[in-house]
Design a protein around this motif. Structure first.
Motif, short mmCIF file in Angstrom:
data_model
loop_
_atom_site.label_atom_id
_atom_site.label_comp_id
_atom_site.label_asym_id
_atom_site.label_seq_id
_atom_site.Cartn_x
_atom_site.Cartn_y
_atom_site.Cartn_z
N ASN A 225 -8.23 -0.94 -4.33
CA ASN A 225 -9.60 -0.89 -4.84
C ASN A 225 -10.44 -2.11 -4.46
O ASN A 225 -11.58 -2.25 -4.92
CB ASN A 225 -9.60 -0.72 -6.36
N GLY A 226 -9.88 -3.00 -3.64
CA GLY A 226 -10.63 -4.18 -3.20
C GLY A 226 -10.81 -5.24 -4.25
O GLY A 226 -11.58 -6.19 -4.04
N GLU A 227 -10.10 -5.13 -5.38
CA GLU A 227 -10.24 -6.09 -6.46
C GLU A 227 -9.08 -7.06 -6.56
O GLU A 227 -9.07 -7.94 -7.43
CB GLU A 227 -10.44 -5.36 -7.79
N GLY A 228 -8.08 -6.89 -5.70
CA GLY A 228 -7.00 -7.86 -5.62
C GLY A 228 -5.91 -7.73 -6.66
O GLY A 228 -5.12 -8.67 -6.83
N TRP A 229 -5.80 -6.59 -7.34
CA TRP A 229 -4.74 -6.46 -8.35
C TRP A 229 -3.90 -5.19 -8.15
O TRP A 229 -2.86 -5.03 -8.79
CB TRP A 229 -5.33 -6.44 -9.77
N TRP A 230 -4.31 -4.31 -7.27
CA TRP A 230 -3.56 -3.07 -7.04
C TRP A 230 -3.24 -2.96 -5.55
O TRP A 230 -4.12 -2.71 -4.73
CB TRP A 230 -4.39 -1.87 -7.50
N PHE A 231 -1.98 -3.17 -5.22
CA PHE A 231 -1.55 -3.16 -3.82
C PHE A 231 -0.46 -2.11 -3.60
O PHE A 231 0.39 -1.88 -4.46
CB PHE A 231 -1.00 -4.54 -3.41
N VAL A 232 -0.50 -1.49 -2.44
CA VAL A 232 0.55 -0.57 -2.00
C VAL A 232 0.93 -0.92 -0.57
O VAL A 232 0.18 -1.63 0.12
CB VAL A 232 0.09 0.91 -2.09
N ASN A 233 2.08 -0.43 -0.12
CA ASN A 233 2.49 -0.70 1.26
C ASN A 233 2.45 0.54 2.15
O ASN A 233 2.82 0.48 3.32
CB ASN A 233 3.89 -1.33 1.31
N ASN A 234 2.01 1.69 1.57
CA ASN A 234 1.87 2.91 2.37
C ASN A 234 0.87 3.83 1.70
O ASN A 234 0.42 3.58 0.58
CB ASN A 234 3.22 3.58 2.59
N ALA A 235 0.53 4.92 2.39
CA ALA A 235 -0.54 5.81 1.92
C ALA A 235 -0.09 6.81 0.88
O ALA A 235 -0.90 7.59 0.38
CB ALA A 235 -1.14 6.56 3.11
N HIS A 236 1.20 6.85 0.54
CA HIS A 236 1.73 7.81 -0.43
C HIS A 236 1.38 9.24 -0.05
O HIS A 236 1.04 10.07 -0.89
CB HIS A 236 1.22 7.49 -1.84
N ASN A 237 1.52 9.53 1.22
CA ASN A 237 1.26 10.85 1.76
C ASN A 237 1.85 10.88 3.16
O ASN A 237 1.53 10.02 3.99
CB ASN A 237 -0.26 11.12 1.80
N VAL A 238 2.72 11.84 3.43
CA VAL A 238 3.43 11.87 4.71
C VAL A 238 2.46 11.94 5.88
O VAL A 238 2.64 11.24 6.89
CB VAL A 238 4.40 13.08 4.75
N PHE A 239 1.42 12.74 5.77
CA PHE A 239 0.52 12.97 6.89
C PHE A 239 -0.44 11.80 7.10
O PHE A 239 -0.72 11.42 8.24
CB PHE A 239 -0.22 14.29 6.68
N PHE A 240 -0.94 11.22 6.01
CA PHE A 240 -1.75 10.00 6.14
C PHE A 240 -0.92 8.85 6.71
O PHE A 240 -1.42 8.04 7.49
CB PHE A 240 -2.32 9.59 4.78
N ASN A 241 0.35 8.79 6.33
CA ASN A 241 1.20 7.72 6.86
C ASN A 241 1.43 7.84 8.36
O ASN A 241 1.60 6.83 9.05
CB ASN A 241 2.54 7.69 6.12
#
Length: 411
Positions: A315-331
């Motif tokens: 969300n661009g606020e610096g507190w919620w990070f992920v390392n992948n798109a959580h979607n096979v096709f987006f990944n």
């Protein structure tokens, strides 16, 4: 070469590949940790046997290869474009070729078994039984492994890595031989559907029920509520296939069955609502939006070897990070470029449509809905499992609805 055909070497190669995938999925990778190794799976002995199986199968049928259809031409053209684009982006930007190789093997396997079949009905029945017994044996091992206190078993780079979650982890979950609980759930959903489709291949009704109980318990251990919900679609689809709709008459005891399913669904929904915000699909909608806008559109050539190590600020606020798109096709787009991801998605959806048309059953439809929901909610399918998933879905599409009701109606 006649000796190879007479001794059904192709069938034994396929069974060997199945046994390795389900019981000893050894592979090589630049990494040996439980997460990065799955993202960067290289050579695997199971896929090596799959390649040998396809080569022998094509050679044995070289004199009577089926006439190629327009759909097959489109499929192979798409696969060629996928490889050309992957080769270009890998050479110029990404420098990771094994995903392209493994995915191509999986796509080709579907083409070979769809075009050439598995030989005689007796040979196919033997392969199905062998597959189901390996599935049950593997998941019995999974339960024992979980009871020993472990979460995942990794066989990589000639090493055994026994992984367990931290004691203070926010939920219980189980991976077994797979990259993540979501991938294990995808495979379990496919396993459960396969056993339902071929329940009559078991020696007894008790053996079928026991096998399904093992798989359902393993699905419970994954803590994947999406997978558990998907199982309802499988059983509902199978039940709908048993009905001769032209002569359907509603009976009072159907209400009791619907009540049981309704209560079970209500309980599952209650547990899901207690842990997830379903209005944004458990946080998936903001993740997809954040990954698409902040990474995929800014890096249309793909992240390549950065994937898995670089964090994405959702969300661009610096507190919620992920390392992948959580979607096979987006990944696929995130890792290997937008063009490669689009062609991969089209090839995958082509297989979905093909098996739906071929199967024409509620069971196949329910299975694919359950699988696609899981694949859209997480990085729930690695390249090393894709061939097995395609094999299982193709076998389910070969399942035929019963016709005894029609005969009874005619008589």
């Amino acid at each position: 070469m006649n000796w190879i055909k007479e001794h059904e070497i192709d069938s034994w190669l396929l069974r060997g590949a199945v046994a390795l995938m389900l019981l000893f999925p050894a592979f090589y990778s630049p990494y040996t940790d439980v997460y990065q190794s799955a993202y960067y799976a290289g050579f695997s002995w199971a896929y090596f046997l799959v390649v040998l199986y396809m080569a022998v199968r094509v050679w044995n049928n070289r004199d009577r290869l089926p006439r190629i259809s327009i759909a097959a031409i489109v499929y192979f053209a798409g696969l060629l474009i996928y490889n050309l684009l992957s080769l270009y982006f890998n050479h110029k930007y990404l420098h990771w070729y094994w995903e392209q190789v493994n995915n191509t093997v999986a796509f080709l396997l579907l083409a070979v078994i769809a075009g050439l079949g598995e030989g005689s009905e007796e040979k196919r029945d033997g392969t199905i039984r062998f597959l189901m017994y390996c599935i049950i044996l593997s998941n019995i091992g999974s339960i024992i492994y979980y009871m020993m206190g472990y979460t995942k078993l990794l066989i990589c780079n000639n090493q055994f890595v026994l992984f367990e979650l931290p004691e203070n982890f926010y939920e219980t979950r189980h991976y077994w031989l797979y990259s993540h609980k979501s991938e294990y759930a995808v495979m379990l959903v496919a396993f459960i559907a396969l056993l339902v489709a071929y329940r009559k291949k078991f020696r007894s009704q008790l053996a079928f029920v026991a096998g399904e109980a093992v798989l359902l318990y393993c699905l419970y251990l994954t803590h994947s509520w999406t997978g558990i919900a998907g199982v309802f679609l499988i059983f509902a689809g199978y039940a709908a296939d048993q009905i001769e709709w032209k002569h359907f008459r509603f009976k009072a005891w159907y209400l009791a069955v619907l009540a049981v399913f309704g209560y079970a669904g209500w309980k599952v929904a209650g547990d899901v609502l207690a842990e997830r915000n379903i209005w944004n699909l458990g946080g998936r909608i903001p993740i997809w939006k954040g990954v698409w806008e902040s990474v995929i559109l800014r890096h249309p050539e793909g992240w390549g070897m950065r994937f898995g190590e670089s964090a994405i600020d959702v969300n661009g606020e610096g507190w919620w990070f992920v390392n992948n798109a959580h979607n096979v096709f987006f990944n696929q787009m995130l890792r290997f470029s937008i063009p490669v991801g689009i062609i991969f998605t089209l090839l995958f959806l082509g297989i979905v449509i093909y098996t739906l048309v071929k199967g024409r059953s509620f069971l196949v439809t329910g299975t694919w809905i359950a699988l696609l929901v899981l694949l859209d909610m997480d990085y729930a399918l690695m390249s090393t499992e894709m061939a097995l998933l395609f094999l299982i879905v193709w076998l389910i599409s070969m399942y035929r609805k019963p016709i005894y009701n029609r005969k009874k109606a005619i008589s």
